[in-house]
Write a protein that holds these residues in place. Structure first.
Motif, PDB file in Angstrom:
ATOM      1  N   GLN A  12       0.664  -1.131   0.251  1.00 42.98           N
ATOM      2  CA  GLN A  12      -0.137  -0.066  -0.086  1.00 42.98           C
ATOM      3  C   GLN A  12       0.878   1.250  -0.138  1.00 42.98           C
ATOM      4  OE1 GLN A  12      -2.674  -0.374   3.500  1.00 42.98           O
ATOM      5  NE2 GLN A  12      -4.315  -1.138   1.968  1.00 42.98           N
ATOM      6  N   ALA A  13       0.471   2.219  -0.422  1.00 41.02           N
ATOM      7  CA  ALA A  13       1.129   3.590  -0.323  1.00 41.02           C
ATOM      8  C   ALA A  13       1.454   3.930   1.014  1.00 41.02           C
ATOM      9  CB  ALA A  13       0.073   4.637  -1.137  1.00 41.02           C
ATOM     10  N   GLY A  14       2.474   4.319   1.018  1.00 42.10           N
ATOM     11  CA  GLY A  14       3.305   4.601   2.528  1.00 42.10           C
ATOM     12  C   GLY A  14       3.951   3.458   2.880  1.00 42.10           C
ATOM     13  N   GLY A  15       4.077   2.419   2.362  1.00 45.19           N
ATOM     14  CA  GLY A  15       4.748   1.161   2.925  1.00 45.19           C
ATOM     15  C   GLY A  15       5.915   1.405   2.155  1.00 45.19           C
ATOM     16  N   SER A  16       6.693  -0.011   2.842  1.00 42.86           N
ATOM     17  CA  SER A  16       8.075  -0.290   2.384  1.00 42.86           C
ATOM     18  C   SER A  16       8.475  -1.606   1.875  1.00 42.86           C
ATOM     19  CB  SER A  16       8.805  -0.080   3.759  1.00 42.86           C
ATOM     20  OG  SER A  16       8.814   1.332   4.453  1.00 42.86           O
ATOM     21  N   LEU A  17       9.547  -1.693   1.039  1.00 47.68           N
ATOM     22  CA  LEU A  17       9.953  -2.939   0.531  1.00 47.68           C
ATOM     23  C   LEU A  17      11.312  -2.706   0.493  1.00 47.68           C
ATOM     24  CD1 LEU A  17       7.679  -3.494  -2.513  1.00 47.68           C
ATOM     25  CD2 LEU A  17       7.812  -4.909  -0.506  1.00 47.68           C
ATOM     26  N   ARG A  18      12.003  -3.967   0.424  1.00 54.30           N
ATOM     27  CA  ARG A  18      13.429  -3.947   0.403  1.00 54.30           C
ATOM     28  C   ARG A  18      13.892  -4.831  -0.942  1.00 54.30           C
ATOM     29  NH1 ARG A  18      18.409  -5.586   3.957  1.00 54.30           N
ATOM     30  NH2 ARG A  18      17.918  -7.930   3.482  1.00 54.30           N
ATOM     31  N   LEU A  19      14.515  -4.407  -2.015  1.00 55.54           N
ATOM     32  CA  LEU A  19      14.960  -5.056  -3.154  1.00 55.54           C
ATOM     33  C   LEU A  19      16.227  -5.712  -2.843  1.00 55.54           C
ATOM     34  CD1 LEU A  19      13.559  -3.168  -6.031  1.00 55.54           C
ATOM     35  CD2 LEU A  19      12.125  -5.035  -4.606  1.00 55.54           C
ATOM     36  N   ALA A  20      16.583  -6.892  -3.156  1.00 60.75           N
ATOM     37  CA  ALA A  20      17.903  -7.359  -3.225  1.00 60.75           C
ATOM     38  C   ALA A  20      18.281  -7.833  -4.595  1.00 60.75           C
ATOM     39  CB  ALA A  20      18.041  -8.461  -2.155  1.00 60.75           C
ATOM     40  N   CYS A  21      19.620  -7.509  -4.943  1.00 59.68           N
ATOM     41  CA  CYS A  21      20.373  -7.999  -6.310  1.00 59.68           C
ATOM     42  C   CYS A  21      21.487  -8.829  -5.752  1.00 59.68           C
ATOM     43  CB  CYS A  21      20.667  -6.806  -6.988  1.00 59.68           C
ATOM     44  SG  CYS A  21      21.575  -7.050  -8.255  1.00 59.68           S
ATOM     45  N   ALA A  22      21.404  -9.921  -5.879  1.00 59.79           N
ATOM     46  CA  ALA A  22      22.583 -10.869  -5.714  1.00 59.79           C
ATOM     47  C   ALA A  22      23.505 -11.208  -6.950  1.00 59.79           C
ATOM     48  CB  ALA A  22      22.102 -12.379  -5.127  1.00 59.79           C
ATOM     49  N   ALA A  23      24.591 -10.682  -6.707  1.00 61.05           N
ATOM     50  CA  ALA A  23      25.610 -11.041  -8.028  1.00 61.05           C
ATOM     51  C   ALA A  23      26.402 -12.137  -7.946  1.00 61.05           C
ATOM     52  CB  ALA A  23      26.525  -9.505  -8.107  1.00 61.05           C
ATOM     53  N   GLY A  25      29.763 -13.780 -10.382  1.00 63.56           N
ATOM     54  CA  GLY A  25      30.515 -13.519 -11.643  1.00 63.56           C
ATOM     55  C   GLY A  25      31.275 -12.052 -11.698  1.00 63.56           C
ATOM     56  N   THR A  26      30.891 -11.381 -10.700  1.00 63.90           N
ATOM     57  CA  THR A  26      31.362 -10.193 -10.278  1.00 63.90           C
ATOM     58  C   THR A  26      31.538  -9.488  -8.950  1.00 63.90           C
ATOM     59  OG1 THR A  26      31.239  -7.588 -11.269  1.00 63.90           O
ATOM     60  CG2 THR A  26      29.589  -8.690 -10.695  1.00 63.90           C
ATOM     61  N   LEU A  27      32.092  -8.795  -8.436  1.00 66.87           N
ATOM     62  CA  LEU A  27      32.107  -8.316  -7.166  1.00 66.87           C
ATOM     63  C   LEU A  27      31.247  -6.924  -7.069  1.00 66.87           C
ATOM     64  CD1 LEU A  27      35.417  -9.003  -5.846  1.00 66.87           C
ATOM     65  CD2 LEU A  27      33.412 -10.378  -5.525  1.00 66.87           C
ATOM     66  N   VAL A  28      30.087  -6.826  -6.001  1.00 65.11           N
ATOM     67  CA  VAL A  28      29.555  -5.543  -5.734  1.00 65.11           C
ATOM     68  C   VAL A  28      30.425  -4.502  -5.320  1.00 65.11           C
ATOM     69  CG1 VAL A  28      27.545  -6.587  -5.883  1.00 65.11           C
ATOM     70  CG2 VAL A  28      28.624  -6.275  -3.563  1.00 65.11           C
ATOM     71  N   SER A  29      31.655  -5.043  -4.634  1.00 59.45           N
ATOM     72  CA  SER A  29      32.413  -4.136  -3.936  1.00 59.45           C
ATOM     73  C   SER A  29      33.281  -3.360  -4.790  1.00 59.45           C
ATOM     74  CB  SER A  29      33.187  -4.956  -2.534  1.00 59.45           C
ATOM     75  OG  SER A  29      34.208  -5.644  -3.393  1.00 59.45           O
ATOM     76  N   ASN A  72      29.144  -6.625   1.027  1.00 58.93           N
ATOM     77  CA  ASN A  72      30.080  -7.149   0.231  1.00 58.93           C
ATOM     78  C   ASN A  72      30.109  -8.784   0.652  1.00 58.93           C
ATOM     79  OD1 ASN A  72      30.539  -4.663  -0.729  1.00 58.93           O
ATOM     80  ND2 ASN A  72      32.513  -4.179   0.780  1.00 58.93           N
ATOM     81  N   ALA A  73      30.134  -9.176   1.883  1.00 58.91           N
ATOM     82  CA  ALA A  73      30.113 -10.422   2.404  1.00 58.91           C
ATOM     83  C   ALA A  73      29.157 -11.256   1.588  1.00 58.91           C
ATOM     84  CB  ALA A  73      29.988 -10.727   3.731  1.00 58.91           C
ATOM     85  N   LYS A  74      27.745 -10.834   1.437  1.00 57.77           N
ATOM     86  CA  LYS A  74      26.774 -11.626   0.620  1.00 57.77           C
ATOM     87  C   LYS A  74      27.021 -11.150  -0.988  1.00 57.77           C
ATOM     88  CE  LYS A  74      23.733 -11.876   4.472  1.00 57.77           C
ATOM     89  NZ  LYS A  74      22.399 -11.539   4.943  1.00 57.77           N
ATOM     90  N   ASN A  75      27.632 -10.236  -1.076  1.00 60.07           N
ATOM     91  CA  ASN A  75      28.005  -9.904  -2.619  1.00 60.07           C
ATOM     92  C   ASN A  75      26.421  -9.514  -3.176  1.00 60.07           C
ATOM     93  OD1 ASN A  75      29.692  -9.419  -4.733  1.00 60.07           O
ATOM     94  ND2 ASN A  75      29.327 -11.074  -5.925  1.00 60.07           N
ATOM     95  N   THR A  76      25.817  -8.629  -2.336  1.00 61.52           N
ATOM     96  CA  THR A  76      24.339  -8.531  -2.828  1.00 61.52           C
ATOM     97  C   THR A  76      24.310  -6.756  -2.687  1.00 61.52           C
ATOM     98  OG1 THR A  76      23.493 -10.576  -2.164  1.00 61.52           O
ATOM     99  CG2 THR A  76      22.039  -8.569  -2.004  1.00 61.52           C
ATOM    100  N   VAL A  77      23.405  -6.195  -3.530  1.00 62.37           N
ATOM    101  CA  VAL A  77      23.155  -4.661  -3.386  1.00 62.37           C
ATOM    102  C   VAL A  77      21.780  -4.675  -3.018  1.00 62.37           C
ATOM    103  CG1 VAL A  77      22.820  -2.615  -4.763  1.00 62.37           C
ATOM    104  CG2 VAL A  77      24.809  -4.161  -5.038  1.00 62.37           C
ATOM    105  N   TYR A  78      21.273  -3.820  -2.197  1.00 63.48           N
ATOM    106  CA  TYR A  78      19.946  -3.499  -1.690  1.00 63.48           C
ATOM    107  C   TYR A  78      19.481  -2.305  -2.310  1.00 63.48           C
ATOM    108  CZ  TYR A  78      21.204  -7.498   1.211  1.00 63.48           C
ATOM    109  OH  TYR A  78      21.724  -8.716   1.857  1.00 63.48           O
TER     110      TYR A  78
END
Length: 114
Positions: A12-23, A25-29, A72-78
């Motif tokens: 609903q409007a006003g709410g929150s979500l957290r997206l994750a992008c697990a990589a 073959g490359t390092l997010v760091s 960096n430990a999870k190689n994931t961007v949020y």
């Protein structure tokens, strides 16, 4: 390089979500990571980026509401999305670039109801 986006959903409007992008073959760091979104009938637009130095940039429409970060430990961007609005409804994609090649994740749907 593979990017796996997750975390989308219906909120609903006003709410929150957290997206994750697990990589793999490359390092997010050590690479600049970006989030884009594409609403129905519109062009894909830039949302946020985080550089290897941790510098973040946002499109004006999400400043103060969205936060991009990485584990960096999870190689994931949020992408933490707060105070969501119906106009945030879109498919969200994570992306990175290696030399001349741009890589995209498969996208995750975010729907914000009014």
């Amino acid at each position: 390089v593979q990017l796996q986006a997750s975390g989308g959903g219906l909120v609903q409007a006003g709410g929150s979500l957290r997206l994750a992008c697990a990589a793999s073959g490359t390092l997010v760091s050590t690479n600049t990571m970006r989030w884009y979104r594409q609403a129905p009938g519109k062009q894909r637009e830039f949302v946020a980026t985080i550089s290897s130095l941790g510098i973040t940039i946002y499109v004006d429409s999400v400043k103060g509401r969205f936060t991009i970060s990485r584990d960096n430990a999870k190689n994931t961007v949020y992408l933490q999305m707060n105070s969501l609005k119906p106009e945030d409804t879109a498919v969200y994609y994570c992306s990175t670039q290696n030399l001349d090649t741009i890589y995209w994740g498969q996208g995750t749907q975010v729907t914000v109801s009014s």
